[in-house]
Design an enzyme around this catalytic site. Sequence first.
Site, short mmCIF file in Angstrom:
data_model
loop_
_atom_site.label_atom_id
_atom_site.label_comp_id
_atom_site.label_asym_id
_atom_site.label_seq_id
_atom_site.Cartn_x
_atom_site.Cartn_y
_atom_site.Cartn_z
N SER A 128 52.24 35.05 55.12
CA SER A 128 51.34 34.90 56.26
C SER A 128 49.99 35.56 55.99
O SER A 128 49.25 35.13 55.12
CB SER A 128 52.01 35.47 57.51
N ASP A 171 40.74 32.06 45.69
CA ASP A 171 39.93 30.85 45.76
C ASP A 171 38.45 31.12 45.58
O ASP A 171 37.70 30.25 45.13
CB ASP A 171 40.16 30.13 47.09
N LYS A 227 54.16 30.92 53.88
CA LYS A 227 54.08 30.70 55.33
C LYS A 227 52.63 30.37 55.68
O LYS A 227 51.77 31.25 55.65
CB LYS A 227 54.53 31.92 56.12
#
Length: 571
Positions: free
Chosen positions: A301, A312, A326
């Site tokens: 999460s 990224d 998740k």
Amino acid sequence: MTQDKHNRYMPMLMALCIVIGLVVGSFYANHFSGNKLNIINSGSNRISNLLRIIDDQYVDKVNIDSLVDNAIPRLLEELDPHSVYINAKDAQLDDEDLKGSFSGVGIEFTIREDTLHVQNVISNGPAERAGVLAGDKLVSVDDSAFVGKIVTNEEAQKRLKGPKDTKVKIGVLRYGSKDVKYFTITRGEIPMKSVTAAYMLNDHTGYIRIKNFGETTYSELLIALVQLSQQGATGICLDLRDNTGGYLTSAVQIANEFLPRGKLIVYTQGRKSPRQEFKSNGHGSYQNTPLVVLINEVSASAAEILAGAIQDNDRGTIIGRRSFGKGLVQQQLEFTDGSRIRLTVARYYTPSGRCIQKPYTNGVNGDYAQDLIARYQHGEFFSGDSIKHTGPDYHTANGRIVYGGGGITPDIFVGEDTVNVTSYYKEAAMSGLILQFAFNYTDDNRQKLKEFDTMKKLKNYLYSQNIVEKFAQFADSHGLRRRNLMIQKSHHLLERFIVSRIIYNMQNEQAWMEYINEDDPVIEQAVKVLDEGNAFPNPPAEDKVAFIEYNNSTTSLPYDNATRRVGSLLA
């Protein structure tokens, strides 16, 4: 004349009888047959109608509240694995985990042989100020005996927690004394830290462990970063292993601290939830600090959101094993009784556009719940080549390939080691015998162990005590047959696990983490990346994950992740 009146009213009487007959007939028809069809065809009211009929007509008396508590989770299970119902009692405990504090006496306890043992006393908390010591055995609460079958985690927290400034009287038995000592404790706010360790791995590398993402996590992190900077840290190792998540806001705030202005951190989107983006504002004080982030299969999460934002944006290097996966957003809705549901309303997407949610089938949660076991059996914990990617390829800011559809895949994979794991070690770890022995040893030797005020001093003393042999004798007397060859092969693993728990019992979570990190291959790899100046990823010649498989190491503990998790409770 009388006869005429009778004749005159006869039609009215007959009409009245017919109406009464229709009403009575309709009542019985609806009550015993037509109601079923009405329920089936009443759309969204079917559940409330059903509960009303059960309450009205069921053969036995039914506790409707209890029935609802059991029924709602089953209904939500038909949606996805993370839409859940939380009853009022559990909702309070759930809040405490993330709010950063609760009101209580300030002890950490464990239950052994139907007795509550004080494992640690919160520094400067109400219990410490009253005179309670680690090692005390609690035997009464408010002049009522508290021993035997009644002693459960739930009952202990119920009796010891309470509103701030209220009082509770406890009786304890202390080592070396046969008399019960009584203390009246005024309950107060007890902090629950998210940042459980912050120290220097070497002269220039700071280490920070974040256990979850709560209301105070960001402020705790800032304090840790400042302290480490003052100690000379020029690079940061951020440990998110075993971090199951928490508040999105905290993860966004922390990512913002490391990212330059205008970088996308995460966005959410759902059928009824328009796309919402979270971007960095450029006010972070550590935008250029070399950074590595550690994850494993339990990281989930909010932990995955932070790791995904760093990966990224090519802001740091991710090391460890693939995260949980998740990527669903829950909205919390409360009922008047304090219970609540968390309903999935959107999905999380990392800056590259990938959703990290692993696959699931609506209403079928068995395979989903067993996913980590399946990964283990498939060999993913030991070899990066075994990772199964179910989603398409995505690209980071500088063009590196990353994957969605099942967690965050690390840039550098560090596998578990099974070379020195034996069936004896697995049984010792999984049966709880190591934890039981460590607690008993701590309790029996607490006065001596208090002499060692640092982790290193305590560790060196315990290494001189032939601790594995003492455990083997204890385990043999508790049903684990002695296997000398296996004990010899797993000696280091056994010693490491036992010593880590005794250090935790006697000192604190940071000392515990410092010890188990000393020969952790994931930490070693993180330090290497920072030392070599490779924390900022460059576009590789070939887009693939670097795999580090420690098949000759003797330090990792695949069967007892308990070395990284604390099992005692707070009150």
